[in-house]
Scaffold this motif. Structure first.
Motif, PDB file in Angstrom:
ATOM      1  N   LEU A 112      57.780  57.028  11.541  1.00  0.00           N
ATOM      2  CA  LEU A 112      58.511  55.996  12.279  1.00  0.00           C
ATOM      3  C   LEU A 112      59.324  55.123  11.335  1.00  0.00           C
ATOM      4  N   HIS A 113      58.785  54.880  10.141  1.00  0.00           N
ATOM      5  CA  HIS A 113      59.539  54.130   9.127  1.00  0.00           C
ATOM      6  C   HIS A 113      60.804  54.889   8.738  1.00  0.00           C
ATOM      7  N   LEU A 114      60.719  56.210   8.677  1.00  0.00           N
ATOM      8  CA  LEU A 114      61.891  57.023   8.354  1.00  0.00           C
ATOM      9  C   LEU A 114      62.963  56.871   9.435  1.00  0.00           C
ATOM     10  N   TYR A 115      62.559  56.784  10.694  1.00  0.00           N
ATOM     11  CA  TYR A 115      63.519  56.510  11.772  1.00  0.00           C
ATOM     12  C   TYR A 115      64.229  55.182  11.500  1.00  0.00           C
ATOM     13  N   ASP A 116      63.446  54.162  11.132  1.00  0.00           N
ATOM     14  CA  ASP A 116      64.026  52.847  10.854  1.00  0.00           C
ATOM     15  C   ASP A 116      65.013  52.921   9.699  1.00  0.00           C
ATOM     16  N   GLU A 117      64.605  53.572   8.616  1.00  0.00           N
ATOM     17  CA  GLU A 117      65.482  53.694   7.436  1.00  0.00           C
ATOM     18  C   GLU A 117      66.779  54.408   7.777  1.00  0.00           C
ATOM     19  N   ALA A 118      66.683  55.419   8.635  1.00  0.00           N
ATOM     20  CA  ALA A 118      67.864  56.202   8.996  1.00  0.00           C
ATOM     21  C   ALA A 118      68.745  55.464  10.004  1.00  0.00           C
ATOM     22  N   GLY A 119      68.253  54.353  10.539  1.00  0.00           N
ATOM     23  CA  GLY A 119      69.026  53.602  11.521  1.00  0.00           C
ATOM     24  C   GLY A 119      69.063  54.282  12.878  1.00  0.00           C
ATOM     25  N   VAL A 120      68.020  55.045  13.171  1.00  0.00           N
ATOM     26  CA  VAL A 120      67.927  55.780  14.429  1.00  0.00           C
ATOM     27  C   VAL A 120      66.838  55.125  15.286  1.00  0.00           C
ATOM     28  N   ARG A 121      67.119  55.011  16.566  1.00  0.00           N
ATOM     29  CA  ARG A 121      66.153  54.418  17.483  1.00  0.00           C
ATOM     30  C   ARG A 121      64.825  55.176  17.405  1.00  0.00           C
ATOM     31  N   ARG A 122      63.746  54.426  17.271  1.00  0.00           N
ATOM     32  CA  ARG A 122      62.419  55.052  17.246  1.00  0.00           C
ATOM     33  C   ARG A 122      62.148  55.760  18.564  1.00  0.00           C
ATOM     34  N   PRO A 123      61.464  56.896  18.497  1.00  0.00           N
ATOM     35  CA  PRO A 123      61.118  57.580  19.741  1.00  0.00           C
ATOM     36  C   PRO A 123      60.129  56.754  20.547  1.00  0.00           C
ATOM     37  N   GLY A 124      60.230  56.880  21.858  1.00  0.00           N
ATOM     38  CA  GLY A 124      59.322  56.143  22.724  1.00  0.00           C
ATOM     39  C   GLY A 124      57.958  56.797  22.774  1.00  0.00           C
ATOM     40  N   GLU A 125      57.900  57.999  23.288  1.00  0.00           N
ATOM     41  CA  GLU A 125      56.651  58.749  23.368  1.00  0.00           C
ATOM     42  C   GLU A 125      56.606  59.686  22.163  1.00  0.00           C
ATOM     43  N   VAL A 126      55.677  59.450  21.267  1.00  0.00           N
ATOM     44  CA  VAL A 126      55.621  60.216  20.025  1.00  0.00           C
ATOM     45  C   VAL A 126      54.573  61.308  20.125  1.00  0.00           C
ATOM     46  N   ARG A 127      54.978  62.514  19.770  1.00  0.00           N
ATOM     47  CA  ARG A 127      54.045  63.631  19.666  1.00  0.00           C
ATOM     48  C   ARG A 127      53.690  63.811  18.199  1.00  0.00           C
ATOM     49  N   ALA A 128      52.449  64.007  17.944  1.00  0.00           N
ATOM     50  CA  ALA A 128      52.007  64.221  16.570  1.00  0.00           C
ATOM     51  C   ALA A 128      51.550  65.653  16.364  1.00  0.00           C
ATOM     52  N   GLU A 129      51.828  66.516  17.322  1.00  0.00           N
ATOM     53  CA  GLU A 129      51.380  67.904  17.202  1.00  0.00           C
ATOM     54  C   GLU A 129      52.377  68.781  16.450  1.00  0.00           C
ATOM     55  N   CYS A 130      53.625  68.389  16.446  1.00  0.00           N
ATOM     56  CA  CYS A 130      54.665  69.226  15.846  1.00  0.00           C
ATOM     57  C   CYS A 130      55.219  68.539  14.607  1.00  0.00           C
ATOM     58  N   VAL A 131      55.212  69.252  13.536  1.00  0.00           N
ATOM     59  CA  VAL A 131      55.660  68.727  12.251  1.00  0.00           C
ATOM     60  C   VAL A 131      56.764  69.624  11.743  1.00  0.00           C
ATOM     61  N   TRP A 132      57.766  69.049  11.110  1.00  0.00           N
ATOM     62  CA  TRP A 132      58.846  69.872  10.574  1.00  0.00           C
ATOM     63  C   TRP A 132      58.798  69.881   9.056  1.00  0.00           C
ATOM     64  N   ALA A 133      59.429  70.891   8.526  1.00  0.00           N
ATOM     65  CA  ALA A 133      59.631  70.997   7.086  1.00  0.00           C
ATOM     66  C   ALA A 133      60.903  71.794   6.871  1.00  0.00           C
ATOM     67  N   ILE A 134      61.686  71.425   5.885  1.00  0.00           N
ATOM     68  CA  ILE A 134      62.884  72.183   5.550  1.00  0.00           C
ATOM     69  C   ILE A 134      62.453  73.317   4.625  1.00  0.00           C
ATOM     70  N   VAL A 135      62.813  74.544   4.995  1.00  0.00           N
ATOM     71  CA  VAL A 135      62.425  75.714   4.230  1.00  0.00           C
ATOM     72  C   VAL A 135      63.686  76.420   3.765  1.00  0.00           C
ATOM     73  N   ASP A 136      63.706  76.782   2.498  1.00  0.00           N
ATOM     74  CA  ASP A 136      64.823  77.534   1.934  1.00  0.00           C
ATOM     75  C   ASP A 136      64.510  79.009   2.060  1.00  0.00           C
ATOM     76  N   LEU A 137      65.325  79.725   2.813  1.00  0.00           N
ATOM     77  CA  LEU A 137      65.094  81.154   3.064  1.00  0.00           C
ATOM     78  C   LEU A 137      65.805  82.069   2.068  1.00  0.00           C
ATOM     79  N   THR A 138      66.583  81.478   1.167  1.00  0.00           N
ATOM     80  CA  THR A 138      67.307  82.320   0.210  1.00  0.00           C
ATOM     81  C   THR A 138      66.351  82.818  -0.870  1.00  0.00           C
ATOM     82  N   PRO A 139      66.563  84.058  -1.322  1.00  0.00           N
ATOM     83  CA  PRO A 139      65.659  84.616  -2.352  1.00  0.00           C
ATOM     84  C   PRO A 139      65.856  83.965  -3.694  1.00  0.00           C
TER      85      PRO A 139
END
Length: 139
Positions: A112-139
């Motif tokens: 949620l702090h990252l939302y604030d830093e990015a200047g994006v409205r915080r989500p209302g209903e937050v799900r904590a089941e799904c997490v993202w990660a940036i993955v590099d698929l190049t060999p």
């Protein structure tokens, strides 16, 4: 290429799939879901540029749109490359499943702090089941 491209992504096919999957969603809900998903993508992109490669909170509507986007794999991969760079994809994993650590309240506060830093409205209903990660698929 990058965060600035999020606003111009053609999410009409994703919206159409969400409408087919969620027949009870009105056009207003669909429009809101697309906006929240763009916000989520913006926060992910911001996080990558500021040393964070994962986020442990996502808005419920944005999460549904994210799942629909991933169901269009060619488009999803292309859009990820546009936003996050060639060969990179916004990966998804369920927290607390298959050996993944569960999301903690500290993780959620950091997200949620990252939302604030990015200047994006915080989500209302937050799900904590799904997490993202940036993955590099190049060999």
């Amino acid at each position: 290429m990058g965060c600035s491209d999020i606003g111009t992504l053609d999410l009409a096919p994703v919206r159409a799939l969400a409408k087919a999957n969620h027949r009870d969603w009105t056009d207003a809900v669909l429009d809101d879901a697309v906006r929240r998903y763009r916000d989520f993508l913006s926060v992910c992109c911001y996080g990558v540029g500021h040393g964070s490669n994962h986020l442990a909170a996502v808005d419920a509507l944005a999460d549904e749109m994210w799942h629909c986007h991933m169901l269009l794999p060619v488009k999803y991969q292309s859009d990820c490359h546009t936003v996050f760079g060639s060969g990179r994809v916004l990966d998804h994993y369920p927290a607390g499943v298959n050996g993944q650590a569960p999301v903690t309240p500290i993780d959620q506060r950091a997200a949620l702090h990252l939302y604030d830093e990015a200047g994006v409205r915080r989500p209302g209903e937050v799900r904590a089941e799904c997490v993202w990660a940036i993955v590099d698929l190049t060999p």
